[in-house]
Scaffold this motif. Structure first.
Motif, PDB file in Angstrom:
ATOM      1  N   ILE A   1     -11.603  81.496  25.161  1.00 33.50           N
ATOM      2  CA  ILE A   1     -12.846  81.043  25.801  1.00 33.50           C
ATOM      3  C   ILE A   1     -12.566  79.850  26.701  1.00 33.50           C
ATOM      4  CG2 ILE A   1     -15.150  80.074  25.338  1.00 33.50           C
ATOM      5  CD1 ILE A   1     -14.734  81.328  22.448  1.00 33.50           C
ATOM      6  N   VAL A   2     -13.073  79.907  27.923  1.00 29.93           N
ATOM      7  CA  VAL A   2     -12.981  78.760  28.842  1.00 29.93           C
ATOM      8  C   VAL A   2     -14.360  78.524  29.446  1.00 29.93           C
ATOM      9  CG1 VAL A   2     -11.966  77.887  30.982  1.00 29.93           C
ATOM     10  CG2 VAL A   2     -10.552  79.190  29.396  1.00 29.93           C
ATOM     11  N   SER A   3     -14.796  77.294  29.439  1.00 27.53           N
ATOM     12  CA  SER A   3     -16.072  76.943  30.060  1.00 27.53           C
ATOM     13  C   SER A   3     -16.028  77.241  31.557  1.00 27.53           C
ATOM     14  CB  SER A   3     -16.345  75.455  29.855  1.00 27.53           C
ATOM     15  OG  SER A   3     -17.374  75.033  30.731  1.00 27.53           O
TER      16      SER A   3
ATOM     17  N   VAL B   1      -6.242  72.595  31.472  1.00 23.28           N
ATOM     18  CA  VAL B   1      -7.350  73.198  30.722  1.00 23.28           C
ATOM     19  C   VAL B   1      -6.759  74.058  29.619  1.00 23.28           C
ATOM     20  CG1 VAL B   1      -9.335  74.770  30.856  1.00 23.28           C
ATOM     21  CG2 VAL B   1      -8.789  73.265  32.795  1.00 23.28           C
ATOM     22  N   PHE B   2      -7.267  73.923  28.405  1.00 19.08           N
ATOM     23  CA  PHE B   2      -6.809  74.877  27.396  1.00 19.08           C
ATOM     24  C   PHE B   2      -7.959  75.755  26.912  1.00 19.08           C
ATOM     25  CE2 PHE B   2      -7.621  71.133  24.689  1.00 19.08           C
ATOM     26  CZ  PHE B   2      -8.286  71.667  23.599  1.00 19.08           C
TER      27      PHE B   2
ATOM     28  N   ASP C   1     -17.361  75.695  33.766  1.00 18.37           N
ATOM     29  CA  ASP C   1     -17.296  74.447  34.538  1.00 18.37           C
ATOM     30  C   ASP C   1     -15.873  74.095  34.964  1.00 18.37           C
ATOM     31  OD1 ASP C   1     -19.996  74.029  34.242  1.00 18.37           O
ATOM     32  OD2 ASP C   1     -19.776  72.763  32.465  1.00 18.37           O
ATOM     33  N   TYR C   2     -14.869  74.613  34.234  1.00 20.17           N
ATOM     34  CA  TYR C   2     -13.523  74.043  34.407  1.00 20.17           C
ATOM     35  C   TYR C   2     -12.531  74.918  35.146  1.00 20.17           C
ATOM     36  CZ  TYR C   2     -15.732  70.851  31.206  1.00 20.17           C
ATOM     37  OH  TYR C   2     -16.629  69.985  30.640  1.00 20.17           O
TER      38      TYR C   2
ATOM     39  N   LYS D   1      -9.921  77.960  24.328  1.00 17.36           N
ATOM     40  CA  LYS D   1     -10.100  77.870  22.884  1.00 17.36           C
ATOM     41  C   LYS D   1     -10.086  79.269  22.290  1.00 17.36           C
ATOM     42  CE  LYS D   1     -12.552  73.580  23.533  1.00 17.36           C
ATOM     43  NZ  LYS D   1     -13.561  72.640  23.073  1.00 17.36           N
TER      44      LYS D   1
ATOM     45  N   GLU E   1      -4.873  77.274  23.275  1.00 20.11           N
ATOM     46  CA  GLU E   1      -4.492  76.494  22.105  1.00 20.11           C
ATOM     47  C   GLU E   1      -3.703  77.361  21.135  1.00 20.11           C
ATOM     48  OE1 GLU E   1      -8.042  75.147  20.069  1.00 20.11           O
ATOM     49  OE2 GLU E   1      -8.550  77.140  19.433  1.00 20.11           O
TER      50      GLU E   1
END
Lengths: 192, 192
Positions: free
Chosen positions: A108-110, A77-78, A112-113, A80, A58
Protein backbone atom coordinates in the motif's frame (compact mmCIF):
# COMPACT_ATOMS: atom_id res chain seq x y z
CA UNK A 1 30.34 -6.13 -7.51
CA UNK A 2 33.35 -7.91 -6.14
CA UNK A 3 33.16 -6.39 -2.65
CA UNK A 4 29.67 -7.82 -2.24
CA UNK A 5 30.40 -11.17 -3.85
CA UNK A 6 33.38 -11.66 -1.55
CA UNK A 7 31.25 -10.82 1.48
CA UNK A 8 28.52 -13.26 0.42
CA UNK A 9 31.13 -16.01 0.08
CA UNK A 10 32.60 -15.09 3.47
CA UNK A 11 29.50 -14.50 5.60
CA UNK A 12 26.49 -15.83 3.66
CA UNK A 13 25.01 -19.11 4.79
CA UNK A 14 23.36 -21.54 2.41
CA UNK A 15 20.62 -23.41 4.26
CA UNK A 16 18.62 -26.44 3.28
CA UNK A 17 16.18 -25.73 0.46
CA UNK A 18 18.71 -23.49 -1.31
CA UNK A 19 18.01 -20.57 1.00
CA UNK A 20 20.76 -17.95 1.23
CA UNK A 21 20.95 -16.19 4.58
CA UNK A 22 22.72 -12.85 4.68
CA UNK A 23 21.15 -11.80 7.99
CA UNK A 24 24.50 -10.82 9.45
CA UNK A 25 25.23 -7.99 7.00
CA UNK A 26 22.24 -7.25 4.70
CA UNK A 27 19.08 -7.76 6.70
CA UNK A 28 18.31 -8.12 10.39
CA UNK A 29 21.84 -6.76 11.01
CA UNK A 30 23.03 -4.29 8.39
CA UNK A 31 26.70 -3.50 7.90
CA UNK A 32 26.29 0.23 7.30
CA UNK A 33 29.84 0.66 5.96
CA UNK A 34 29.25 -2.01 3.32
CA UNK A 35 25.73 -0.72 2.65
CA UNK A 36 27.02 2.80 1.97
CA UNK A 37 29.45 1.35 -0.59
CA UNK A 38 26.66 -0.64 -2.24
CA UNK A 39 24.49 2.47 -2.32
CA UNK A 40 27.31 4.45 -4.03
CA UNK A 41 27.55 1.76 -6.69
CA UNK A 42 23.78 1.81 -7.26
CA UNK A 43 23.83 5.60 -7.40
CA UNK A 44 26.59 5.50 -10.00
CA UNK A 45 24.59 3.14 -12.18
CA UNK A 46 21.56 5.44 -12.16
CA UNK A 47 23.12 8.86 -11.62
CA UNK A 48 22.47 10.01 -15.20
CA UNK A 49 18.75 9.32 -14.81
CA UNK A 50 16.40 11.83 -13.30
CA UNK A 51 15.30 10.16 -10.06
CA UNK A 52 12.73 12.09 -8.03
CA UNK A 53 11.85 9.31 -5.58
CA UNK A 54 13.09 5.95 -4.38
CA UNK A 55 10.35 3.40 -3.64
CA UNK A 56 10.74 0.19 -1.63
CA UNK A 57 8.59 -2.09 0.51
CA UNK A 58 8.90 -2.66 4.23
CA UNK A 59 10.82 -3.87 6.08
CA UNK A 60 14.18 -5.21 4.93
CA UNK A 61 14.43 -2.97 1.85
CA UNK A 62 14.20 0.25 3.84
CA UNK A 63 17.81 0.54 4.98
CA UNK A 64 19.29 0.16 1.50
CA UNK A 65 16.58 2.32 -0.07
CA UNK A 66 17.43 5.07 2.41
CA UNK A 67 21.14 4.75 1.66
CA UNK A 68 20.48 5.10 -2.09
CA UNK A 69 17.88 7.87 -1.81
CA UNK A 70 20.15 10.09 0.30
CA UNK A 71 22.72 10.07 -2.52
CA UNK A 72 20.05 11.34 -4.92
CA UNK A 73 18.96 13.78 -2.17
CA UNK A 74 15.41 12.67 -2.92
CA UNK A 75 12.64 11.27 -0.70
CA UNK A 76 12.37 7.56 0.04
CA UNK A 77 8.88 6.09 0.14
CA UNK A 78 8.21 2.67 1.56
CA UNK A 79 5.11 0.67 0.72
CA UNK A 80 3.39 -0.82 3.73
CA UNK A 81 2.28 -4.42 3.90
CA UNK A 82 -1.18 -5.43 4.97
CA UNK A 83 -2.58 -8.91 5.25
CA UNK A 84 -6.09 -7.53 5.08
CA UNK A 85 -7.64 -7.36 1.62
CA UNK A 86 -9.87 -4.57 2.88
CA UNK A 87 -7.58 -1.61 2.25
CA UNK A 88 -9.24 1.78 2.54
CA UNK A 89 -8.37 5.37 1.99
CA UNK A 90 -6.63 7.25 -0.75
CA UNK A 91 -4.03 4.63 -1.58
CA UNK A 92 -2.59 2.58 -4.39
CA UNK A 93 -2.42 -1.12 -3.64
CA UNK A 94 -1.19 -4.30 -5.26
CA UNK A 95 -1.23 -7.95 -4.15
CA UNK A 96 2.18 -9.61 -3.72
CA UNK A 97 2.83 -13.34 -3.30
CA UNK A 98 5.61 -13.87 -0.79
CA UNK A 99 7.92 -16.71 -1.77
CA UNK A 100 9.65 -16.60 1.62
CA UNK A 101 6.51 -16.61 3.73
CA UNK A 102 4.13 -18.56 1.47
CA UNK A 103 1.46 -15.88 1.83
CA UNK A 104 -0.17 -13.17 -0.22
CA UNK A 105 -0.25 -9.66 1.17
CA UNK A 106 -1.18 -6.25 -0.13
CA UNK A 107 1.35 -3.48 -0.49
CA UNK A 108 0.00 0.00 0.00
CA UNK A 109 1.24 3.48 -0.90
CA UNK A 110 -0.61 6.70 -0.19
CA UNK A 111 -1.64 8.55 -3.36
CA UNK A 112 -0.06 11.67 -1.87
CA UNK A 113 3.48 10.33 -2.16
CA UNK A 114 3.79 8.95 -5.68
CA UNK A 115 2.39 11.10 -8.47
CA UNK A 116 2.43 11.24 -12.27
CA UNK A 117 5.29 13.74 -12.11
CA UNK A 118 7.63 11.29 -10.37
CA UNK A 119 10.52 9.36 -11.93
CA UNK A 120 11.01 6.47 -9.57
CA UNK A 121 13.85 4.09 -8.81
CA UNK A 122 12.47 0.93 -7.22
CA UNK A 123 14.78 -0.67 -4.64
CA UNK A 124 14.72 -3.91 -2.72
CA UNK A 125 17.28 -6.01 -0.89
CA UNK A 126 16.51 -9.33 -2.60
CA UNK A 127 15.22 -10.25 -6.04
CA UNK A 128 14.03 -13.82 -6.53
CA UNK A 129 10.75 -14.32 -8.43
CA UNK A 130 10.37 -10.55 -8.70
CA UNK A 131 6.94 -10.42 -7.10
CA UNK A 132 7.70 -7.51 -4.81
CA UNK A 133 9.19 -5.47 -7.67
CA UNK A 134 6.17 -6.26 -9.87
CA UNK A 135 3.87 -5.04 -7.11
CA UNK A 136 5.84 -1.82 -6.74
CA UNK A 137 5.86 -1.31 -10.53
CA UNK A 138 2.08 -1.84 -10.57
CA UNK A 139 1.76 0.98 -8.03
CA UNK A 140 3.80 3.28 -10.27
CA UNK A 141 1.53 2.40 -13.20
CA UNK A 142 -1.54 3.19 -11.11
CA UNK A 143 0.00 6.54 -10.20
CA UNK A 144 1.02 7.28 -13.79
CA UNK A 145 4.61 7.74 -12.56
CA UNK A 146 7.69 6.93 -14.65
CA UNK A 147 9.77 3.88 -13.78
CA UNK A 148 13.49 4.66 -14.06
CA UNK A 149 14.51 1.12 -13.19
CA UNK A 150 14.95 -1.33 -10.36
CA UNK A 151 17.93 -1.92 -8.10
CA UNK A 152 18.56 -4.80 -5.75
CA UNK A 153 21.46 -5.97 -3.64
CA UNK A 154 21.28 -9.71 -4.36
CA UNK A 155 19.47 -11.33 -7.26
CA UNK A 156 18.87 -15.06 -7.36
CA UNK A 157 19.34 -15.33 -11.11
CA UNK A 158 18.22 -18.93 -11.17
CA UNK A 159 14.74 -17.91 -10.03
CA UNK A 160 14.40 -15.82 -13.21
CA UNK A 161 12.45 -12.89 -11.72
CA UNK A 162 15.09 -10.37 -12.78
CA UNK A 163 15.50 -11.70 -16.31
CA UNK A 164 11.71 -11.78 -16.73
CA UNK A 165 11.56 -8.07 -15.93
CA UNK A 166 14.52 -7.34 -18.24
CA UNK A 167 12.75 -9.14 -21.10
CA UNK A 168 9.81 -6.79 -20.56
CA UNK A 169 12.16 -3.84 -20.98
CA UNK A 170 12.63 -2.94 -17.33
CA UNK A 171 16.17 -1.90 -16.40
CA UNK A 172 17.21 -4.09 -13.46
CA UNK A 173 20.53 -3.55 -11.71
CA UNK A 174 21.60 -6.10 -9.11
CA UNK A 175 24.90 -5.79 -7.32
CA UNK A 176 25.42 -9.55 -7.16
CA UNK A 177 23.59 -12.09 -9.29
CA UNK A 178 23.72 -15.70 -8.18
CA UNK A 179 23.20 -18.02 -11.13
CA UNK A 180 23.82 -21.26 -9.31
CA UNK A 181 23.77 -22.22 -5.67
CA UNK A 182 24.41 -25.79 -4.73
CA UNK A 183 25.21 -26.37 -1.11
CA UNK A 184 28.18 -24.13 -0.38
CA UNK A 185 29.03 -23.65 -4.03
CA UNK A 186 27.83 -20.21 -5.14
CA UNK A 187 28.33 -19.18 -8.77
CA UNK A 188 27.94 -15.52 -9.65
CA UNK A 189 26.93 -14.19 -13.06
CA UNK A 190 29.91 -12.34 -14.59
CA UNK A 191 29.48 -8.56 -14.74
CA UNK A 192 29.27 -6.91 -18.16
CA UNK B 1 15.81 21.04 17.37
CA UNK B 2 14.41 24.05 15.58
CA UNK B 3 14.75 22.62 12.05
CA UNK B 4 12.50 19.71 13.04
CA UNK B 5 10.03 21.75 15.08
CA UNK B 6 9.55 24.13 12.17
CA UNK B 7 8.97 21.22 9.82
CA UNK B 8 6.41 19.64 12.16
CA UNK B 9 4.54 22.95 12.32
CA UNK B 10 4.69 23.28 8.54
CA UNK B 11 3.93 19.73 7.36
CA UNK B 12 2.62 17.78 10.35
CA UNK B 13 -1.10 17.11 10.51
CA UNK B 14 -3.01 16.83 13.76
CA UNK B 15 -5.91 14.42 13.29
CA UNK B 16 -8.88 13.67 15.49
CA UNK B 17 -7.92 11.85 18.69
CA UNK B 18 -4.74 13.94 19.05
CA UNK B 19 -2.87 11.91 16.45
CA UNK B 20 0.09 13.64 14.82
CA UNK B 21 0.77 12.54 11.26
CA UNK B 22 4.22 13.18 9.86
CA UNK B 23 3.86 10.66 7.03
CA UNK B 24 5.09 13.13 4.45
CA UNK B 25 8.61 13.52 5.84
CA UNK B 26 9.32 11.06 8.71
CA UNK B 27 7.54 7.82 7.91
CA UNK B 28 5.93 6.37 4.79
CA UNK B 29 7.79 9.10 2.88
CA UNK B 30 11.14 10.08 4.38
CA UNK B 31 12.83 13.36 3.55
CA UNK B 32 16.38 12.02 3.39
CA UNK B 33 17.96 15.47 3.46
CA UNK B 34 16.14 16.33 6.70
CA UNK B 35 16.77 12.84 8.07
CA UNK B 36 20.53 13.15 7.52
CA UNK B 37 20.47 16.41 9.50
CA UNK B 38 18.51 14.79 12.32
CA UNK B 39 20.95 11.88 12.33
CA UNK B 40 23.91 14.28 12.63
CA UNK B 41 22.28 15.92 15.64
CA UNK B 42 21.65 12.53 17.28
CA UNK B 43 25.23 11.49 16.53
CA UNK B 44 26.52 14.69 18.14
CA UNK B 45 24.54 14.01 21.30
CA UNK B 46 26.01 10.51 21.65
CA UNK B 47 29.36 10.83 19.90
CA UNK B 48 31.34 10.70 23.15
CA UNK B 49 29.76 7.37 24.06
CA UNK B 50 31.12 4.11 22.80
CA UNK B 51 28.36 2.84 20.51
CA UNK B 52 28.98 -0.58 18.96
CA UNK B 53 25.47 -1.14 17.58
CA UNK B 54 22.26 0.73 16.86
CA UNK B 55 19.07 -1.22 17.58
CA UNK B 56 15.57 -0.38 16.33
CA UNK B 57 12.34 -2.19 15.50
CA UNK B 58 10.76 -2.58 12.07
CA UNK B 59 9.51 -0.82 10.08
CA UNK B 60 9.34 2.93 10.46
CA UNK B 61 12.41 3.19 12.71
CA UNK B 62 14.75 1.58 10.21
CA UNK B 63 15.48 4.59 8.01
CA UNK B 64 16.50 6.86 10.88
CA UNK B 65 18.38 4.07 12.66
CA UNK B 66 20.37 3.47 9.48
CA UNK B 67 21.12 7.20 9.12
CA UNK B 68 22.43 7.31 12.71
CA UNK B 69 24.34 4.03 12.61
CA UNK B 70 26.27 5.00 9.47
CA UNK B 71 27.67 8.03 11.32
CA UNK B 72 28.96 5.72 14.05
CA UNK B 73 30.17 3.37 11.28
CA UNK B 74 28.57 0.57 13.29
CA UNK B 75 26.00 -2.09 12.39
CA UNK B 76 22.28 -1.41 12.60
CA UNK B 77 20.11 -4.24 13.90
CA UNK B 78 16.37 -4.17 13.56
CA UNK B 79 14.06 -6.28 15.72
CA UNK B 80 11.40 -8.10 13.78
CA UNK B 81 7.75 -8.10 14.77
CA UNK B 82 5.73 -11.26 15.06
CA UNK B 83 2.10 -11.60 15.98
CA UNK B 84 2.67 -15.23 16.89
CA UNK B 85 3.50 -15.93 20.52
CA UNK B 86 5.21 -19.10 19.38
CA UNK B 87 8.65 -17.72 18.64
CA UNK B 88 11.34 -20.30 18.07
CA UNK B 89 15.04 -20.43 17.51
CA UNK B 90 18.00 -18.75 19.10
CA UNK B 91 16.39 -15.39 19.70
CA UNK B 92 15.65 -12.82 22.33
CA UNK B 93 12.04 -11.74 22.42
CA UNK B 94 9.83 -9.28 24.29
CA UNK B 95 6.10 -8.49 24.10
CA UNK B 96 5.19 -4.95 23.06
CA UNK B 97 1.75 -3.32 23.31
CA UNK B 98 1.13 -1.15 20.30
CA UNK B 99 -0.72 2.04 21.15
CA UNK B 100 -1.24 2.84 17.46
CA UNK B 101 -2.58 -0.55 16.43
CA UNK B 102 -4.23 -1.68 19.67
CA UNK B 103 -2.44 -5.02 19.53
CA UNK B 104 0.33 -6.86 21.32
CA UNK B 105 3.14 -8.30 19.25
CA UNK B 106 6.50 -9.86 19.97
CA UNK B 107 9.73 -8.25 18.91
CA UNK B 108 12.52 -10.64 18.07
CA UNK B 109 16.30 -10.32 17.74
CA UNK B 110 18.67 -13.14 16.90
CA UNK B 111 21.09 -13.93 19.72
CA UNK B 112 23.89 -13.71 17.17
CA UNK B 113 23.53 -9.98 16.68
CA UNK B 114 23.36 -8.48 20.17
CA UNK B 115 25.90 -9.78 22.69
CA UNK B 116 27.17 -8.93 26.15
CA UNK B 117 30.07 -7.04 24.58
CA UNK B 118 27.80 -4.55 22.84
CA UNK B 119 27.11 -0.94 23.85
CA UNK B 120 23.84 -0.18 22.18
CA UNK B 121 22.03 3.00 21.17
CA UNK B 122 18.32 2.29 20.83
CA UNK B 123 16.58 4.32 18.10
CA UNK B 124 12.96 4.79 17.07
CA UNK B 125 11.05 7.38 15.09
CA UNK B 126 8.30 8.02 17.67
CA UNK B 127 8.20 7.87 21.44
CA UNK B 128 4.76 7.94 23.07
CA UNK B 129 4.15 5.47 25.91
CA UNK B 130 7.65 4.07 25.45
CA UNK B 131 6.51 0.48 24.94
CA UNK B 132 8.71 -0.19 21.93
CA UNK B 133 11.78 1.23 23.69
CA UNK B 134 11.04 -0.83 26.80
CA UNK B 135 10.83 -3.95 24.65
CA UNK B 136 14.15 -3.16 22.98
CA UNK B 137 15.76 -2.44 26.35
CA UNK B 138 14.45 -5.77 27.65
CA UNK B 139 16.23 -7.48 24.76
CA UNK B 140 19.49 -5.75 25.70
CA UNK B 141 19.05 -6.94 29.30
CA UNK B 142 18.47 -10.50 28.12
CA UNK B 143 21.65 -10.27 26.05
CA UNK B 144 23.63 -8.72 28.89
CA UNK B 145 24.49 -5.81 26.59
CA UNK B 146 25.03 -2.22 27.77
CA UNK B 147 22.41 0.41 27.05
CA UNK B 148 24.04 3.69 26.01
CA UNK B 149 20.72 5.48 25.70
CA UNK B 150 17.71 5.98 23.51
CA UNK B 151 17.14 8.40 20.66
CA UNK B 152 13.91 9.30 18.94
CA UNK B 153 12.84 11.87 16.39
CA UNK B 154 9.54 12.96 17.94
CA UNK B 155 8.51 12.42 21.54
CA UNK B 156 4.95 12.99 22.67
CA UNK B 157 5.91 14.36 26.05
CA UNK B 158 2.33 14.40 27.29
CA UNK B 159 2.15 10.61 27.03
CA UNK B 160 4.97 10.38 29.59
CA UNK B 161 6.83 7.38 28.15
CA UNK B 162 10.08 9.32 27.75
CA UNK B 163 9.98 10.89 31.21
CA UNK B 164 9.19 7.50 32.76
CA UNK B 165 12.36 6.09 31.22
CA UNK B 166 14.39 9.13 32.31
CA UNK B 167 13.18 8.65 35.88
CA UNK B 168 14.54 5.13 35.71
CA UNK B 169 17.94 6.53 34.75
CA UNK B 170 17.79 5.88 31.01
CA UNK B 171 19.25 8.64 28.88
CA UNK B 172 16.58 9.58 26.33
CA UNK B 173 17.29 12.11 23.60
CA UNK B 174 14.38 13.26 21.45
CA UNK B 175 14.87 15.84 18.72
CA UNK B 176 11.45 17.39 19.27
CA UNK B 177 9.32 16.93 22.37
CA UNK B 178 5.65 17.86 22.12
CA UNK B 179 4.28 18.74 25.55
CA UNK B 180 0.86 19.86 24.42
CA UNK B 181 -1.14 19.27 21.28
CA UNK B 182 -4.59 20.69 21.02
CA UNK B 183 -6.03 20.80 17.56
CA UNK B 184 -3.53 22.70 15.48
CA UNK B 185 -1.79 24.20 18.49
CA UNK B 186 1.49 22.33 19.11
CA UNK B 187 3.64 23.32 22.08
CA UNK B 188 7.22 22.06 22.19
CA UNK B 189 9.26 21.49 25.33
CA UNK B 190 12.09 24.06 25.44
CA UNK B 191 15.55 22.57 24.84
CA UNK B 192 18.06 22.65 27.68
Amino acid sequence: MKLLEDRILKDGKVLEGNILRVDSFVNHMMDTVLMDELAKEMYNRYKDCKVTKVLTVEASGIGFAYAVARLFACPMVFAKKSRSSNVQGDVYTSPVDSFTHGKTYNIIVSKDYITKDDSVLVIDDFLALGNALKGLISILEQAGASLVGAGTIIEKGYQKGGDGLREKGVRVESLAIIDEMDGKNIKFRPEN
